[in-house]
Design a protein around this motif. Structure first.
Motif, PDB file in Angstrom:
ATOM      1  N   THR A 120      -5.194   0.420 -12.747  1.00 20.79           N
ATOM      2  CA  THR A 120      -5.319  -1.028 -12.574  1.00 20.79           C
ATOM      3  C   THR A 120      -4.561  -1.534 -11.359  1.00 20.79           C
ATOM      4  N   ALA A 121      -3.340  -1.063 -11.157  1.00 21.54           N
ATOM      5  CA  ALA A 121      -2.520  -1.537 -10.038  1.00 21.54           C
ATOM      6  C   ALA A 121      -3.192  -1.241  -8.699  1.00 21.54           C
ATOM      7  N   ALA A 122      -3.683  -0.031  -8.531  1.00 21.89           N
ATOM      8  CA  ALA A 122      -4.347   0.344  -7.275  1.00 21.89           C
ATOM      9  C   ALA A 122      -5.671  -0.403  -7.121  1.00 21.89           C
ATOM     10  N   ALA A 123      -6.389  -0.608  -8.220  1.00 23.27           N
ATOM     11  CA  ALA A 123      -7.667  -1.319  -8.149  1.00 23.27           C
ATOM     12  C   ALA A 123      -7.457  -2.771  -7.735  1.00 23.27           C
ATOM     13  N   ILE A 124      -6.447  -3.414  -8.301  1.00 19.73           N
ATOM     14  CA  ILE A 124      -6.160  -4.803  -7.935  1.00 19.73           C
ATOM     15  C   ILE A 124      -5.757  -4.890  -6.472  1.00 19.73           C
ATOM     16  N   LEU A 125      -4.893  -3.980  -6.035  1.00 20.22           N
ATOM     17  CA  LEU A 125      -4.463  -3.977  -4.637  1.00 20.22           C
ATOM     18  C   LEU A 125      -5.657  -3.774  -3.704  1.00 20.22           C
ATOM     19  N   ALA A 126      -6.519  -2.828  -4.019  1.00 15.33           N
ATOM     20  CA  ALA A 126      -7.685  -2.555  -3.176  1.00 15.33           C
ATOM     21  C   ALA A 126      -8.624  -3.757  -3.124  1.00 15.33           C
ATOM     22  N   ALA A 127      -8.842  -4.400  -4.255  1.00 20.07           N
ATOM     23  CA  ALA A 127      -9.708  -5.587  -4.281  1.00 20.07           C
ATOM     24  C   ALA A 127      -9.096  -6.723  -3.457  1.00 20.07           C
ATOM     25  N   GLU A 128      -7.794  -6.910  -3.568  1.00 18.07           N
ATOM     26  CA  GLU A 128      -7.118  -7.937  -2.766  1.00 18.07           C
ATOM     27  C   GLU A 128      -7.237  -7.651  -1.276  1.00 18.07           C
ATOM     28  N   ARG A 129      -7.112  -6.378  -0.910  1.00 22.06           N
ATOM     29  CA  ARG A 129      -7.224  -6.012   0.508  1.00 22.06           C
ATOM     30  C   ARG A 129      -8.656  -6.224   1.001  1.00 22.06           C
ATOM     31  N   MET A 130      -9.638  -5.928   0.159  1.00 13.45           N
ATOM     32  CA  MET A 130     -11.027  -6.181   0.556  1.00 13.45           C
ATOM     33  C   MET A 130     -11.235  -7.665   0.821  1.00 13.45           C
ATOM     34  N   ASP A 131     -10.725  -8.501  -0.084  1.00 15.42           N
ATOM     35  CA  ASP A 131     -10.846  -9.952   0.095  1.00 15.42           C
ATOM     36  C   ASP A 131     -10.141 -10.415   1.365  1.00 15.42           C
TER      37      ASP A 131
ATOM     38  N   ILE B 115       0.847  -1.204   0.000  1.00 14.72           N
ATOM     39  CA  ILE B 115       0.000   0.000   0.000  1.00 14.72           C
ATOM     40  C   ILE B 115       0.880   1.251   0.000  1.00 14.72           C
ATOM     41  N   ALA B 116       1.931   1.239   0.817  1.00 15.72           N
ATOM     42  CA  ALA B 116       2.837   2.390   0.892  1.00 15.72           C
ATOM     43  C   ALA B 116       3.474   2.679  -0.470  1.00 15.72           C
ATOM     44  N   ALA B 117       3.797   1.629  -1.213  1.00  6.05           N
ATOM     45  CA  ALA B 117       4.381   1.826  -2.545  1.00  6.05           C
ATOM     46  C   ALA B 117       3.398   2.540  -3.473  1.00  6.05           C
ATOM     47  N   GLN B 118       2.118   2.196  -3.383  1.00  8.98           N
ATOM     48  CA  GLN B 118       1.107   2.859  -4.224  1.00  8.98           C
ATOM     49  C   GLN B 118       0.920   4.319  -3.804  1.00  8.98           C
ATOM     50  N   VAL B 119       0.924   4.571  -2.490  1.00  9.70           N
ATOM     51  CA  VAL B 119       0.784   5.952  -2.009  1.00  9.70           C
ATOM     52  C   VAL B 119       1.982   6.776  -2.488  1.00  9.70           C
ATOM     53  N   ALA B 120       3.176   6.199  -2.377  1.00 12.28           N
ATOM     54  CA  ALA B 120       4.381   6.902  -2.823  1.00 12.28           C
ATOM     55  C   ALA B 120       4.318   7.198  -4.319  1.00 12.28           C
ATOM     56  N   ARG B 121       3.818   6.260  -5.093  1.00 11.72           N
ATOM     57  CA  ARG B 121       3.685   6.463  -6.541  1.00 11.72           C
ATOM     58  C   ARG B 121       2.744   7.631  -6.843  1.00 11.72           C
TER      59      ARG B 121
ATOM     60  N   GLY C 189     -12.586  -0.486  -0.125  1.00  8.04           N
ATOM     61  CA  GLY C 189     -13.699  -0.327  -1.065  1.00  8.04           C
ATOM     62  C   GLY C 189     -13.735   1.064  -1.665  1.00  8.04           C
ATOM     63  N   ARG C 190     -13.496   2.068  -0.833  1.00 11.13           N
ATOM     64  CA  ARG C 190     -13.461   3.441  -1.344  1.00 11.13           C
ATOM     65  C   ARG C 190     -12.309   3.621  -2.326  1.00 11.13           C
ATOM     66  N   ALA C 191     -11.157   3.068  -1.973  1.00  4.88           N
ATOM     67  CA  ALA C 191      -9.999   3.155  -2.866  1.00  4.88           C
ATOM     68  C   ALA C 191     -10.286   2.448  -4.190  1.00  4.88           C
ATOM     69  N   LEU C 192     -10.976   1.323  -4.116  1.00  5.95           N
ATOM     70  CA  LEU C 192     -11.319   0.576  -5.333  1.00  5.95           C
ATOM     71  C   LEU C 192     -12.210   1.395  -6.259  1.00  5.95           C
ATOM     72  N   VAL C 193     -13.185   2.079  -5.701  1.00  8.01           N
ATOM     73  CA  VAL C 193     -14.094   2.897  -6.513  1.00  8.01           C
ATOM     74  C   VAL C 193     -13.319   4.016  -7.209  1.00  8.01           C
ATOM     75  N   VAL C 194     -12.449   4.693  -6.472  1.00  6.94           N
ATOM     76  CA  VAL C 194     -11.691   5.796  -7.070  1.00  6.94           C
ATOM     77  C   VAL C 194     -10.684   5.256  -8.089  1.00  6.94           C
ATOM     78  N   ALA C 195     -10.025   4.144  -7.760  1.00  9.78           N
ATOM     79  CA  ALA C 195      -9.056   3.559  -8.691  1.00  9.78           C
ATOM     80  C   ALA C 195      -9.745   3.140  -9.991  1.00  9.78           C
ATOM     81  N   ALA C 196     -10.931   2.591  -9.881  1.00 11.71           N
ATOM     82  CA  ALA C 196     -11.671   2.200 -11.086  1.00 11.71           C
ATOM     83  C   ALA C 196     -12.059   3.429 -11.899  1.00 11.71           C
ATOM     84  N   SER C 197     -12.477   4.483 -11.218  1.00  6.00           N
ATOM     85  CA  SER C 197     -12.853   5.712 -11.903  1.00  6.00           C
ATOM     86  C   SER C 197     -11.647   6.330 -12.609  1.00  6.00           C
ATOM     87  N   ARG C 198     -10.498   6.166 -12.019  1.00  7.49           N
ATOM     88  CA  ARG C 198      -9.254   6.724 -12.531  1.00  7.49           C
ATOM     89  C   ARG C 198      -8.586   5.789 -13.537  1.00  7.49           C
ATOM     90  N   ALA C 199      -9.107   4.560 -13.648  1.00  7.80           N
ATOM     91  CA  ALA C 199      -8.531   3.522 -14.517  1.00  7.80           C
ATOM     92  C   ALA C 199      -7.109   3.171 -14.094  1.00  7.80           C
TER      93      ALA C 199
END
Length: 128
Positions: free
Chosen positions: A102-113, A55-61, A90-100
């Protein structure tokens, strides 16, 4: 028949051009980084080091700088922390999907699971 308008519109705000405006992409980047940073704080509190590093790597990016890491434990109930983390992911997933993003969306979905599985495990342990 009609006289042309000679004054500025009342709908134009004074000094409107004095500050830069952010694009939709920039706003989504800021929002996504915020959700992921909040998720990082909860993840660190749950002491999930590997997930926290991802998660920290995505925030840094998104921010261009490494995030501050959560150092103290609050003693909050783990189930409450997992529910909070699930919501933030879930909130991160929605924004990542809106922003297209993919890396953040996959990470968020994995964290939800992962947090759903952790909550299920806590319910099973509590039922015994």
């Amino acid at each position: 028949m009609y006289e042309p308008i000679r004054t500025k519109s009342v709908h134009t705000m004074a000094g409107e051009a004095d500050f830069p405006h952010r694009s939709r992409e920039e706003e989504l980047d800021i929002q996504l980084a915020g959700h992921l940073a909040a998720l990082l704080a909860v993840t660190d509190e749950l002491e999930l080091r590997e997930a926290g590093d991802r998660i920290a790597a995505q925030v840094a990016r998104l921010r261009g700088a490494p995030p501050a890491r959560h150092a103290a434990l609050s003693g909050t109930d783990p189930a409450a922390l997992h529910r909070r983390a699930h919501t933030l992911a879930g909130r991160a997933l929605v924004v990542a999907a809106s922003r297209a993003d993919t890396a953040a969306a996959i990470l968020a979905a994995e964290r939800m699971d992962a947090h759903t599985a952790a909550l299920d495990e806590l319910r099973l342990v509590g039922a015994r």
